[in-house]
Design an enzyme around this catalytic site. Structure first.
Site, PDB file in Angstrom:
ATOM      1  N   ASP A 148       3.794   7.722  -8.911  1.00  0.00           N
ATOM      2  CA  ASP A 148       2.766   6.684  -8.699  1.00  0.00           C
ATOM      3  C   ASP A 148       1.886   6.345  -9.912  1.00  0.00           C
ATOM      4  OD1 ASP A 148       3.762   6.963  -6.152  1.00  0.00           O
ATOM      5  OD2 ASP A 148       1.886   7.555  -5.206  1.00  0.00           O
ATOM      6  N   ASP A 208       4.035   3.778  -4.770  1.00  0.00           N
ATOM      7  CA  ASP A 208       3.362   3.585  -3.488  1.00  0.00           C
ATOM      8  C   ASP A 208       3.464   2.086  -3.170  1.00  0.00           C
ATOM      9  OD1 ASP A 208       2.028   5.241  -1.607  1.00  0.00           O
ATOM     10  OD2 ASP A 208       0.077   4.419  -2.174  1.00  0.00           O
ATOM     11  N   HIS A 252       2.753  -0.472  -0.031  1.00  0.00           N
ATOM     12  CA  HIS A 252       2.277  -0.702   1.330  1.00  0.00           C
ATOM     13  C   HIS A 252       2.292  -2.176   1.726  1.00  0.00           C
ATOM     14  CE1 HIS A 252       0.969   3.422   1.404  1.00  0.00           C
ATOM     15  NE2 HIS A 252       0.015   3.257   0.515  1.00  0.00           N
ATOM     16  N   HIS A 261      -1.363  -2.053   6.222  1.00  0.00           N
ATOM     17  CA  HIS A 261      -0.951  -0.653   6.357  1.00  0.00           C
ATOM     18  C   HIS A 261      -2.006   0.160   7.102  1.00  0.00           C
ATOM     19  CE1 HIS A 261       0.210   3.477   4.990  1.00  0.00           C
ATOM     20  NE2 HIS A 261       1.372   2.972   5.341  1.00  0.00           N
ATOM     21  N   HIS A 295      -4.793  -0.507  -1.124  1.00  0.00           N
ATOM     22  CA  HIS A 295      -4.246  -0.224  -2.459  1.00  0.00           C
ATOM     23  C   HIS A 295      -2.739  -0.402  -2.443  1.00  0.00           C
ATOM     24  CE1 HIS A 295      -3.651   3.522  -0.266  1.00  0.00           C
ATOM     25  NE2 HIS A 295      -2.647   3.753  -1.101  1.00  0.00           N
ATOM     26  N   LYS A 341       7.557   4.209  -1.338  1.00  0.00           N
ATOM     27  CA  LYS A 341       7.128   4.959  -0.160  1.00  0.00           C
ATOM     28  C   LYS A 341       5.876   4.330   0.443  1.00  0.00           C
ATOM     29  CE  LYS A 341       4.681   8.207  -3.145  1.00  0.00           C
ATOM     30  NZ  LYS A 341       3.323   7.864  -2.736  1.00  0.00           N
ATOM     31  N   CYS A 395      -0.205  13.053  -3.745  1.00  0.00           N
ATOM     32  CA  CYS A 395       1.228  12.748  -3.826  1.00  0.00           C
ATOM     33  C   CYS A 395       1.991  13.749  -4.689  1.00  0.00           C
ATOM     34  CB  CYS A 395       1.426  11.312  -4.280  1.00  0.00           C
ATOM     35  SG  CYS A 395       0.790  10.148  -3.037  1.00  0.00           S
TER      36      CYS A 395
HETATM   37 ZN    ZN Z   1      -0.959   4.794  -0.545  1.00  0.00          ZN
END
Ligand code: ZN
Length: 214
Positions: A17, A55, A57, A61, A90, A115, A160
């Site tokens: 990330d 990351d 989303h 989310h 984010h 993810k 993470c």
């Molecule tokens: Zn996230």
């Protein structure tokens, strides 16, 4: 005693990330997150195999505090799979915040695992989503490619990176966390809890200077 580790053919560097939103001025800034970028750029040159996570989303989310009336970022709620921290919006798919940092320079990376794209489940780990059941496919990828030792770097150390390292360990992989190539958010002592947990699992925590090219 030297703690140096020489990189082997079946090692992989997993970079977690390195995205605009996790760096200063980003929506969920990890303090000093940008400082890991040059370290990871250098480190990646010592590995034959590099995998990135991103990351990723949807705008609605479930981990976003904005979706929960009366809640604010860093509140903790109960969801189907247990406690979930609420975050500022984010890394929304297709936005600048979700892009990798412009100075992150690892074009040789072979796979990008995205993810957190399911609305109802957050995903810290590169291997499994936060329900601890839904796989991302990374374990199968590493297995098919015969990559058995995972070096973890990136953001954030206490989320993470931590859960990716723990899940790699749970999948029977050898795991090394490169501490100076990570930065933490530190929510309620989460950095210290991460150090304790990694030590308990016997996961090696080293510095990037101790990773030597073959
Ligand atoms: Zn996230």
């Amino acid at each position: 005693m030297s703690r140096d580790i020489v990189v082997r053919e079946n090692d992989v560097l997993l970079v977690v990330d390195i995205q605009n939103d996790f760096c200063p001025d980003g929506a969920l800034a990890v303090p000093h997150g940008d400082e890991v970028v040059p370290i990871v750029n250098r480190l990646a040159g010592r590995f034959r195999h590099v995998v990135l996570t991103q990351d990723w989303h949807p705008p609605d989310h479930g981990s976003f505090a904005s979706l929960h009336p009366g809640r604010k970022p860093f509140d903790v709620i109960e969801v189907a799979y247990g406690p979930q921290i609420l975050w500022p919006d984010h890394c929304v798919q297709g936005t600048v915040g979700a892009e990798f940092r412009a100075d992150f320079d690892v074009p040789q990376a072979q796979l990008i695992i995205r993810k957190g794209f399911r609305r109802e489940v957050d995903s810290y780990s590169a291997f499994r989503e936060n329900d601890h059941r839904t796989p991302t496919g990374l374990a199968g990828y590493l297995r098919e490619r015969g990559l058995t030792r995972v070096f973890v770097a990136g953001l954030a150390f206490d989320f993470c990176v931590r859960y990716s390292a723990e899940d790699a360990y749970a999948h029977g992989l050898e795991v090394v966390v490169i501490e100076d190539a990570c930065r933490g958010i530190d929510v309620d002592g989460s950095v210290e809890a991460t150090r304790r947990q990694l030590a308990e699992l016997d996961i090696k925590v080293i510095q990037s200077g101790e990773v030597l090219p073959k």
